[in-house]
Design an enzyme around this catalytic site. Structure first.
Site, PDB file in Angstrom:
ATOM      1  N   HIS A  80      24.557 -17.997  22.430  1.00 43.10           N
ATOM      2  CA  HIS A  80      24.401 -19.438  22.582  1.00 43.10           C
ATOM      3  C   HIS A  80      25.560 -20.064  21.815  1.00 43.10           C
ATOM      4  O   HIS A  80      25.959 -19.570  20.763  1.00 43.10           O
ATOM      5  CB  HIS A  80      23.079 -19.916  21.967  1.00 43.10           C
ATOM      6  CG  HIS A  80      23.082 -21.393  21.695  1.00 43.10           C
ATOM      7  ND1 HIS A  80      22.790 -22.308  22.663  1.00 43.10           N
ATOM      8  CD2 HIS A  80      23.415 -22.094  20.574  1.00 43.10           C
ATOM      9  CE1 HIS A  80      22.919 -23.535  22.146  1.00 43.10           C
ATOM     10  NE2 HIS A  80      23.289 -23.426  20.883  1.00 43.10           N
ATOM     11  N   ARG A 127      30.801 -13.486  28.561  1.00 39.03           N
ATOM     12  CA  ARG A 127      29.644 -13.332  29.456  1.00 39.03           C
ATOM     13  C   ARG A 127      30.006 -12.568  30.719  1.00 39.03           C
ATOM     14  O   ARG A 127      29.202 -11.807  31.239  1.00 39.03           O
ATOM     15  CB  ARG A 127      29.053 -14.692  29.772  1.00 39.03           C
ATOM     16  CG  ARG A 127      28.383 -15.325  28.551  1.00 39.03           C
ATOM     17  CD  ARG A 127      27.913 -16.725  28.834  1.00 39.03           C
ATOM     18  NE  ARG A 127      27.175 -17.283  27.712  1.00 39.03           N
ATOM     19  CZ  ARG A 127      27.183 -18.564  27.391  1.00 39.03           C
ATOM     20  NH1 ARG A 127      27.884 -19.440  28.119  1.00 39.03           N
ATOM     21  NH2 ARG A 127      26.469 -18.993  26.365  1.00 39.03           N
ATOM     22  N   PHE A 174       9.341 -22.041  32.239  1.00 34.70           N
ATOM     23  CA  PHE A 174      10.043 -20.841  31.789  1.00 34.70           C
ATOM     24  C   PHE A 174      10.215 -20.771  30.270  1.00 34.70           C
ATOM     25  O   PHE A 174      10.725 -19.784  29.748  1.00 34.70           O
ATOM     26  CB  PHE A 174      11.409 -20.719  32.477  1.00 34.70           C
ATOM     27  CG  PHE A 174      12.308 -21.915  32.295  1.00 34.70           C
ATOM     28  CD1 PHE A 174      13.088 -22.065  31.156  1.00 34.70           C
ATOM     29  CD2 PHE A 174      12.375 -22.895  33.273  1.00 34.70           C
ATOM     30  CE1 PHE A 174      13.913 -23.162  30.990  1.00 34.70           C
ATOM     31  CE2 PHE A 174      13.209 -23.996  33.115  1.00 34.70           C
ATOM     32  CZ  PHE A 174      13.978 -24.131  31.975  1.00 34.70           C
TER      33      PHE A 174
END
Length: 141
Positions: free
Chosen positions: A117, A104, A59
């Site tokens: 991040h 989030r 990924f």
């Protein structure tokens, strides 16, 4: 509690949705101070370095594509117990499981499209701040 400086990256979803100010305001309301801030376009070299722990995973190209979609905003924040407190404010990495009231949980979408991040340890914060900022771009006051 120790005073710490931590790295935050406002990811492309935060930049493109124009929510960086809202998120920064949440950090500042918690008493964190900005030690450094800049917008930058991430290239393959810095992404490979930053995500070296998953660079060999299938990924990884998806991460590179996403993180280079728009410029990001790098932020060095200072405050008491900043690393853990910032991570608590953000909520779990997967936005789908993040509680409402966290960054989030309120603004993210999934595991990758999750607004920011944040450094996860003092060692990571030190390395990440050096990765994204020159010494003269960090201000102590």
């Amino acid at each position: 509690m120790a005073t710490q400086t931590t790295l935050i990256l406002f990811k492309p979803d935060a930049v493109s949705k124009n929510i960086t100010g809202e998120v920064l305001s949440r950090f500042q309301k918690e008493g964190f101070s900005i030690q450094g801030i800049k917008m930058m376009q991430l290239d393959d070299a810095i992404l490979r370095d930053h995500y070296s722990h998953v660079a060999d995973k299938p990924f990884f190209p998806e991460i590179v594509e996403f993180m280079s979609k728009t410029p990001v905003i790098a932020l060095a924040l200072k405050g008491e117990n900043a690393i853990d407190k910032v991570r608590d404010l953000l909520g779990p990495t997967n936005s789908e499981t993040a509680p409402k009231g966290t960054v989030r949980g309120d603004l993210g979408e999934d595991m990758m499209i999750n607004v920011c991040h944040a450094s996860d340890s003092p060692e990571a914060a030190e390395a990440e701040i050096k990765r994204f900022f020159k010494d003269e771009e960090i201000f102590a006051y």
